[in-house]
Design an enzyme around this catalytic site. Structure first.
Site, PDB file in Angstrom:
ATOM      1  N   GLY A   1       0.808  -1.218   0.000  1.00 54.37           N
ATOM      2  CA  GLY A   1       0.000   0.000   0.000  1.00 54.37           C
ATOM      3  C   GLY A   1       0.839   1.265   0.000  1.00 54.37           C
TER       4      GLY A   1
ATOM      5  N   GLY B   1      -1.747   2.315  12.809  1.00 51.56           N
ATOM      6  CA  GLY B   1      -2.184   3.533  12.137  1.00 51.56           C
ATOM      7  C   GLY B   1      -3.376   3.313  11.236  1.00 51.56           C
TER       8      GLY B   1
ATOM      9  N   TYR C   1      -0.378  10.168  12.651  1.00 44.62           N
ATOM     10  CA  TYR C   1       0.953  10.181  13.254  1.00 44.62           C
ATOM     11  C   TYR C   1       1.757  11.426  12.905  1.00 44.62           C
ATOM     12  CZ  TYR C   1       0.265   5.578  15.149  1.00 44.62           C
ATOM     13  OH  TYR C   1      -0.208   4.535  15.904  1.00 44.62           O
TER      14      TYR C   1
ATOM     15  N   HIS D   1      -9.654  14.201   1.402  1.00 40.47           N
ATOM     16  CA  HIS D   1      -8.623  13.229   1.055  1.00 40.47           C
ATOM     17  C   HIS D   1      -8.729  12.843  -0.418  1.00 40.47           C
ATOM     18  CE1 HIS D   1      -8.391  12.822   5.437  1.00 40.47           C
ATOM     19  NE2 HIS D   1      -7.190  12.302   5.239  1.00 40.47           N
TER      20      HIS D   1
ATOM     21  N   LYS E   1      -9.378   6.980  -0.976  1.00 42.14           N
ATOM     22  CA  LYS E   1      -9.631   6.668   0.436  1.00 42.14           C
ATOM     23  C   LYS E   1     -10.990   5.991   0.576  1.00 42.14           C
ATOM     24  CE  LYS E   1      -9.473   8.656   5.088  1.00 42.14           C
ATOM     25  NZ  LYS E   1      -8.546   7.596   5.558  1.00 42.14           N
TER      26      LYS E   1
ATOM     27  N   GLY F   1     -10.237   8.931  10.058  1.00 37.77           N
ATOM     28  CA  GLY F   1      -9.981   8.678  11.470  1.00 37.77           C
ATOM     29  C   GLY F   1      -9.573   9.942  12.206  1.00 37.77           C
ATOM     30  N   THR F   2      -8.836  10.804  11.513  1.00 37.47           N
ATOM     31  CA  THR F   2      -8.408  12.068  12.119  1.00 37.47           C
ATOM     32  C   THR F   2      -9.600  12.964  12.418  1.00 37.47           C
ATOM     33  OG1 THR F   2      -6.283  11.955  10.968  1.00 37.47           O
ATOM     34  CG2 THR F   2      -6.977  14.116  11.769  1.00 37.47           C
TER      35      THR F   2
END
Length: 246
Positions: A11, A75, A102, A132, A136, A142-143
């Site tokens: 990925g 992550g 992260y 994004h 995606k 998630g953020t």
């Protein structure tokens, strides 16, 4: 030197993690793993695993990591509530850093969002926007979810009752306790996140824009190094960066 297992190697993030591990003088790629391959041989030869694969792989990874006493940096996003609980349960046995993002800058955004909400939140209309790339697969990011959770906690609201995902039709006036969530997809956008605090006469916007996946990858490697020697527990990037102490 810390030996790292990179999962999801085929990925985009897997490739970025491999590059970041190689560039860091204190880490090396001990092994890689991808879908369909046996996990144990790859995990056994490494000190820690960094996982940016797919949430459906989390259960398998957790079981092997606990059985072999290996720390994890997770992550991957899009977990179900059951999968998130499995992460919490595994953290009783091994140290895990579990974060939706992260990037050092995004984690500064988390911290600033909490402080702004404590100062302004009760008197403002709050909206979260994220954008994004077209590939995606989960929404909201998630953020963005983490931002909404931070906001909910800071102003003493329930996440499930407050968050509204987009709006359509005759929805009526905006309720004061709503937290709006909006997801955009297109092009090759790595990740943009904005939190808006809007009141009569003024508006505060907190924005982070990522231009390279390497910012996430470098942060994940930093987390992997930080995990060495830690007691079992569930940690976040705020712990890694020391933001939880500010």
């Amino acid at each position: 030197m810390i030996s790292i297992l990179v999962t999801g190697i085929s990925g985009r993030m897997g490739q970025a993690i491999q590059e970041a591990v190689t560039q860091n003088p204190d880490t090396c790629v001990g092994s890689t793993h991808d879908q369909g391959q046996e996990l144990y041989p790859a995990l056994a030869k490494c000190d820690v695993a960094i996982d940016f694969s797919h949430h459906a792989f989390t259960s398998t990874l957790l079981a092997e990591a606990v059985a072999n006493n290996k720390p994890l940096v997770i992550g991957t996003t899009g977990h179900t509530e059951l999968e998130r609980q499995e992460i919490v349960d595994a953290a009783a046995s091994i140290p895990i850093v579990f974060a939706s993002n992260y990037s050092v800058g995004v984690n500064a955004l988390f911290w600033l969002t909490r402080k702004a909400a404590q100062i302004l939140g009760g008197s403002c209309d709050i909206e979260v926007m994220e954008m994004h790339h077209r590939h995606k697969i989960d929404a909201p990011s998630g953020t963005a979810r983490t931002l909404a959770e931070i906001l909910s906690g800071a102003i003493d609201r329930n996440y499930e009752d407050s968050v509204v995902f987009g709006r359509e039709g005759l929805v009526g006036p905006r309720p004061a306790k709503e937290i709006g969530m909006h997801s955009l997809r297109g092009g090759d956008v790595v990740g943009d996140h904005t939190v808006i605090f809007a009141s009569d006469g003024e508006r505060l916007e907190l924005t982070h824009k990522a231009s390279s996946r390497m910012t996430f990858a470098s942060g994940a490697v930093r987390a992997a190094l930080w995990l060495q020697g830690r007691e079992p527990g569930l940690y976040t990037m705020e712990d890694v960066l020391g933001l939880s102490q500010l």
